[in-house]
Design an enzyme around this catalytic site. Structure first.
Site, PDB file in Angstrom:
ATOM      1  N   SER A 160       0.966  -0.905   0.311  1.00  0.00           N
ATOM      2  CA  SER A 160      -0.147  -0.703  -0.252  1.00  0.00           C
ATOM      3  C   SER A 160       1.371   1.321   0.094  1.00  0.00           C
ATOM      4  O   SER A 160       1.617   1.258  -1.156  1.00  0.00           O
ATOM      5  CB  SER A 160      -0.858   0.210   1.164  1.00  0.00           C
ATOM      6  OG  SER A 160      -2.400   0.797   0.732  1.00  0.00           O
ATOM      7  N   HIS A 215      -7.646  -5.704   0.252  1.00  0.00           N
ATOM      8  CA  HIS A 215      -5.699  -4.991   0.070  1.00  0.00           C
ATOM      9  C   HIS A 215      -4.665  -6.149   0.261  1.00  0.00           C
ATOM     10  O   HIS A 215      -3.496  -5.732   0.116  1.00  0.00           O
ATOM     11  CB  HIS A 215      -6.194  -4.246   1.473  1.00  0.00           C
ATOM     12  CG  HIS A 215      -5.260  -2.741   1.158  1.00  0.00           C
ATOM     13  ND1 HIS A 215      -4.994  -2.416  -0.378  1.00  0.00           N
ATOM     14  CD2 HIS A 215      -4.310  -2.346   2.101  1.00  0.00           C
ATOM     15  CE1 HIS A 215      -4.572  -1.095   0.223  1.00  0.00           C
ATOM     16  NE2 HIS A 215      -3.409  -1.409   1.154  1.00  0.00           N
ATOM     17  N   ASP A 236     -10.367  -4.511  -4.618  1.00  0.00           N
ATOM     18  CA  ASP A 236      -9.759  -3.365  -2.887  1.00  0.00           C
ATOM     19  C   ASP A 236      -9.973  -2.085  -3.144  1.00  0.00           C
ATOM     20  O   ASP A 236     -10.081  -0.863  -4.189  1.00  0.00           O
ATOM     21  CB  ASP A 236      -7.982  -3.627  -3.900  1.00  0.00           C
ATOM     22  CG  ASP A 236      -7.170  -2.267  -2.669  1.00  0.00           C
ATOM     23  OD1 ASP A 236      -7.902  -2.141  -1.533  1.00  0.00           O
ATOM     24  OD2 ASP A 236      -5.897  -3.115  -2.557  1.00  0.00           O
TER      25      ASP A 236
END
Length: 722
Positions: free
Chosen positions: A569, A692, A655
């Site tokens: 991320s 995610h 996501d």
């Protein structure tokens, strides 16, 4: 054989990678012109986009097929360190004790309860044990399930729980009769994390997120009534702010927090009168954060307030509950520049704070006086492990003189302790079993490496910065410049990744790999100032720190030609930036769900979670913000052709945090700008249900880790077939 030859020895000739069509779109802003050839990949409903993502996954599967024996071996090793069945330490409420239990062969933890005191603590086979909720029964035809919340009502007759079976963090809120196990007719189709019960168990408060996945409302549902009749309690129109919700431990108050990256505002709900309106503690003031906790005292109810108002590293204050505004705040515990204060938890007769000192998370317990004051200096409860941390566990009771804490490190499995709040004395309750694992075979400790001076902001003048790094290795692995290294980094949101035992990591350590976790600026390991010096216009410090750590490691600590870097991320952004800024440094880069198309995303408020990210990254509608974002955006700064390391990228169609088109566009741009290198880039895109952070389920996630590690081992030249 050279290390480069070793890395490629097992690698077959890969199939031809997919090639995305180029359809250039021209953007002009602040006198600067950008072209984007892959903007069309944004439309994931377009059959052409779907086909391209499927081709990417097919290429990944084909290009990594030769790794399957190694993946299988790693997965089996990792699974062998996970107990076939497991259960947590139970935590007490008034009538029952609660714990989680993972049955043999199951991927998911069940929520269980037994009559207090339990016949056999944390034992799913206890005759009075009762399973309240089993996620495995909720998964249906999906390959994914996640629980947003599980909250038992004050009378312990009901369970509120929410479930997501797609990975998009849209949770269906349900209610269950705790005795019969039957679900009630009440179903809220869209909810988010966070909730709270009224004191009489008749009403439940929950949050709802908008189409941009921003939690922006709190609603009130009375059990047994139609969901359409639910009442809106709090709504936040400013797209930069998020709304969170929790019940105070006393059971009398519910805290609604409205906050962005550096500003907050708290509203209180009376849990004893659920239909009463919310009231504001103190209106938001830019740059001032605060959060509250309820403390009962003989002289009247108090609010305990953790705030940075006049205290960059936060201090503890109090105010009368009847008049909680700022003018009535008085200091209880002063700020310490060497400690970052996070939270306060109140119990009858005691208050516990969580804080960070010397990079390590710990707790401090205070006795309270009859009138709600604290007996200073308090008792510290800290980890005694090298590179370890100590966190509060489930502590639901307000009337208690003991609490549960969890201690662990990268090399020590978690251990649960009962802590006496008067003395800090700890009593071991249990250690998590890790079959086949011997902690004496591994070492974890913290070192530091020098990074260039700050580009400005919070730390000190122009002196170099010492970046802490947690090093983990086998006792048989020397730090003499010969071992390969997996370097992990994140560095955003003031987030700290506490050291947790990972049964997957051991498989790398057993193969002579050093694991290094770089605590770069932008995180919070060195307090609030560490974050201030790694966000907005100072974001380059995050990337400089990571590269500096790699250079320090390569200077005689590990084999500099065998460093693979990894992050997820915002940590994936870090990987994209260091790939561009120091491509020659890495043997491989693993960028998981990477936030890499920074400028385009921050310009588009129609993308989920953009507007409330401006205070972390910057708003490119402003020329100065545009300049610093363009300077490091990986999509806009691809590395030179011919100098690139191998690259593994991940993404997920569902996501909601990093949209799948970001990594898809980046991979396409990288391949186009270096066709010869293109086969060395793989994109593991999750086309079905998935989140995610990867697959759900304890064993499924280990299988995912095995894929990542097998790819890394090939870059280290350590690939084997068994």
């Amino acid at each position: 054989m050279t290390s480069e030859q070793a890395r490629h020895e097992h690698r077959p000739s890969p199939p031809k990678p997919p090639k995305a069509a180029r359809r250039e779109v021209r953007y002009e802003l602040h006198g600067d012109v950008r072209t984007d050839a892959y903007a069309w990949l944004r439309d994931t409903d377009d059959p052409g986009v779907t086909a391209h993502l499927a081709a990417e996954r097919a290429y990944y599967d084909a290009a990594t097929q030769h790794l399957h024996p190694q993946v299988r071996t790693l997965s089996e090793e990792m699974t062998s360190r996970v107990p076939a069945a497991d259960s947590s330490v139970s935590y007490r409420r008034v009538h029952y004790s609660y714990y989680t239990s993972t049955p043999t062969g199951s991927e998911y933890e069940q929520l269980c309860r037994c009559v207090y005191p339990p016949a056999s603590e944390g034992d799913a086979e206890s005759t009075d044990a009762h399973v309240l909720l089993d996620p495995a029964e909720l998964i249906g035809d999906s390959a994914y399930v996640d629980l947003g919340l599980t909250l038992v009502s004050p009378d312990e007759q009901l369970l509120a729980y929410s479930v997501d079976t797609a990975g998009d963090e849209v949770f269906e809120l349900r209610f269950r009769d705790a005795d019969s196990g039957d679900d009630l007719a009440d179903v809220v189709p869209r909810s988010y994390y966070g909730g709270a019960w009224s004191a009489d168990s008749s009403t439940f408060f929950y949050t709802v997120h908008d189409e941009m996945y921003r939690p922006f409302q709190v609603w009130r549902h009375r059990l047994g009534t139609a969901v359409d009749a639910d009442v809106l309690v709090v709504s936040e129109p400013d797209e930069r702010y998020e709304v969170t919700l929790r019940g105070c431990r006393s059971g009398d108050l519910i805290e609604v927090s409205i906050a962005n990256r550096d500003t907050s505002e708290v509203w209180l709900l009376d849990a004893r009168e659920p239909d009463s309106p919310a009231r504001c503690v103190e209106e938001r003031r830019r740059g001032v954060e605060y959060r509250c906790e309820h403390l009962r005292s003989a002289s009247g109810d108090l609010l305990l307030i953790v705030t940075n108002d006049g205290a960059p590293e936060f201090r503890l204050m109090s105010a009368p509950l009847d008049e909680p505004g700022r003018r009535n705040w008085s200091e209880v515990v002063a700020e310490s520049p060497d400690e970052r204060l996070y939270e306060v938890t109140a119990f009858r007769g005691h208050v516990v704070t969580t804080l960070r000192r010397d990079g390590r998370l710990m707790a401090r317990a205070y006795q309270t006086t009859e009138h709600g004051g604290l007996v200073l200096p308090g008792v510290d409860v800290a980890s005694g492990l090298d590179g370890g941390s100590l966190t509060l566990d489930h502590n639901e009771l307000y009337d208690t003189k003991t609490i549960h804490v969890v201690e662990q490190s990268y090399t020590e499995p978690p251990a649960w302790y009962d802590v006496d709040l008067d003395t800090g004395h700890r009593t071991l309750l249990r250690r998590r079993d890790a079959p086949t694992y011997d902690p004496k075979r591994y070492i974890s400790h913290v070192v530091s490496f020098e990074s260039p001076p700050s580009t400005g902001s919070g730390l000190s003048d122009s002196r170099p910065v010492q970046v802490p790094v947690t090093l983990v290795r086998s006792v048989d692995t020397p730090l003499d410049g010969t071992a390969p290294c997996l370097l992990y980094g994140y560095g955003a949101y003031e987030a700290c990744f506490e050291p947790e035992f990972d049964p997957a990591l051991v498989s790398l350590l057993d193969r002579g790999v050093v694991f290094a976790h770089a605590h770069v600026r932008g995180g919070g390991e060195a307090g609030r100032r560490w974050w201030l010096d790694g966000h907005l216009e100072h974001k380059q410090n995050t990337f400089s720190d990571h590269i500096a750590v790699a250079e320090g490691l390569a200077n005689g600590v590990v084999d500099g030609s065998r460093i693979v870097t990894r992050g997820l991320s915002a940590g994936g952004l870090l990987q994209g930036a260091v790939l561009s800024q120091a491509p020659e440094r890495w043997a491989g880069v693993i960028a998981e769900v990477p936030f890499v198309d920074v400028v385009t995303t921050m310009l588009d408020a129609s993308i989920p979670l953009t507007a409330n990210e401006w205070d972390e990254w910057g708003d490119p509608r402003r020329p100065e913000d545009y300049a610093w974002l363009m300077a490091y955006s990986p999509y806009d700064n691809v590395p030179p052709a011919g100098q690139r390391p191998d690259l593994m990228v991940t993404g997920a169609v569902h996501d909601p945090r990093v949209m799948v088109f970001e990594p898809a566009k980046w991979v396409a741009a990288l391949r186009f700008t270096d066709p010869e290198w293109s086969p060395r880039c793989v994109f593991r895109v999750e086309l079905g249900a998935g989140a995610h952070v990867g697959p759900s389920g304890r064993l499924a996630h280990l299988r995912y880790e095995a894929e990542i590690y097998a790819w890394a081992l090939e870059r280290f030249g350590l690939l084997t077939d068994s």
